[in-house]
Design an enzyme around this catalytic site. Structure first.
Site, short mmCIF file in Angstrom:
data_model
loop_
_atom_site.label_atom_id
_atom_site.label_comp_id
_atom_site.label_asym_id
_atom_site.label_seq_id
_atom_site.Cartn_x
_atom_site.Cartn_y
_atom_site.Cartn_z
CG ASN A 88 -1.86 -1.18 1.25
OD1 ASN A 88 -2.38 -1.57 0.21
ND2 ASN A 88 -2.09 -1.75 2.43
CG HIS A 101 4.36 -2.39 5.47
ND1 HIS A 101 4.40 -1.03 5.71
CD2 HIS A 101 3.05 -2.71 5.32
CE1 HIS A 101 3.17 -0.56 5.73
NE2 HIS A 101 2.33 -1.55 5.49
P1 AMP Z 1 -0.58 -0.63 5.71
O1 AMP Z 1 -2.03 -0.23 5.73
O2 AMP Z 1 -0.15 -1.22 4.41
O3 AMP Z 1 0.30 0.48 6.18
O4 AMP Z 1 -0.45 -1.83 6.73
C1 AMP Z 1 -0.08 -1.67 8.06
C2 AMP Z 1 -0.30 -3.01 8.73
O5 AMP Z 1 0.39 -3.02 9.95
C3 AMP Z 1 -1.77 -3.32 9.04
O6 AMP Z 1 -2.15 -4.52 8.38
C4 AMP Z 1 -1.79 -3.48 10.56
O7 AMP Z 1 -2.66 -4.48 11.01
C5 AMP Z 1 -0.34 -3.80 10.85
N1 AMP Z 1 0.13 -3.45 12.19
C6 AMP Z 1 -0.01 -2.27 12.83
N2 AMP Z 1 0.57 -2.31 14.03
C7 AMP Z 1 1.12 -3.54 14.15
C8 AMP Z 1 1.87 -4.22 15.17
N3 AMP Z 1 2.18 -3.61 16.32
N4 AMP Z 1 2.25 -5.49 14.95
C9 AMP Z 1 1.94 -6.11 13.79
N5 AMP Z 1 1.24 -5.54 12.79
C10 AMP Z 1 0.83 -4.27 12.97
#
Ligand code: AMP
Length: 115
Positions: A88, A101
């Site tokens: 994203n 990521h």
């Molecule tokens: P994005 O929307 O592509 O930025 O994805 C961010 C992702 O990070 C989401 O799927 C969240 O569920 C995940 N996320 C946020 N905080 C954490 C955390 N502490 N540990 C693992 N995943 C996380």
């Protein structure tokens, strides 16, 4: 702020995560809000905020990110049925965490178009 996102805190061990894979350049861990039976986030240790911030100097890093995802998918038994890799980018891309990521999603049939 670049370099101080929740993922940087995870990399520094300040916030716990469920490790899936780790090497000198990348770290992979379970997404805290899984959108599929398997939902892994693979991140470069280098803090690039968005994929659109990557430059030609990051060519190897970006290629390695996808190759690591493929290795992890294989290790988790997703290779035969398939899986989805997602990056994203920015507001319209639905990016929440500004440390580059790659989402690895698998274990169910994916649909198209994405939401
Ligand atoms: P994005 O929307 O592509 O930025 O994805 C961010 C992702 O990070 C989401 O799927 C969240 O569920 C995940 N996320 C946020 N905080 C954490 C955390 N502490 N540990 C693992 N995943 C996380």
């Amino acid at each position: 702020m670049s370099g101080d996102t929740i993922f940087d805190k995870i990399l520094r061990g300040e916030i716990p995560s469920k490790e899936i894979y780790s090497d000198a350049e990348y770290y992979a861990f379970a997404d805290i809000r899984p959108q599929a039976p398997t939902h892994v986030l693979i991140i470069p240790r280098k803090p690039i905020p968005k994929v659109s911030d990557a430059t030609d100097a990051d060519r190897m890093l970006l290629g390695g990110l996808i190759l690591r995802a493929n290795e992890i998918a294989k290790q988790l038994g997703l290779a035969e049925e398939g899986y989805r890799l997602v990056i994203n980018c920015g507001h319209h891309g639905g990016q929440e965490v500004y440390h580059l990521h790659l989402h690895l999603l698998g274990g169910r049939q994916m649909s198209w178009p994405p939401g």
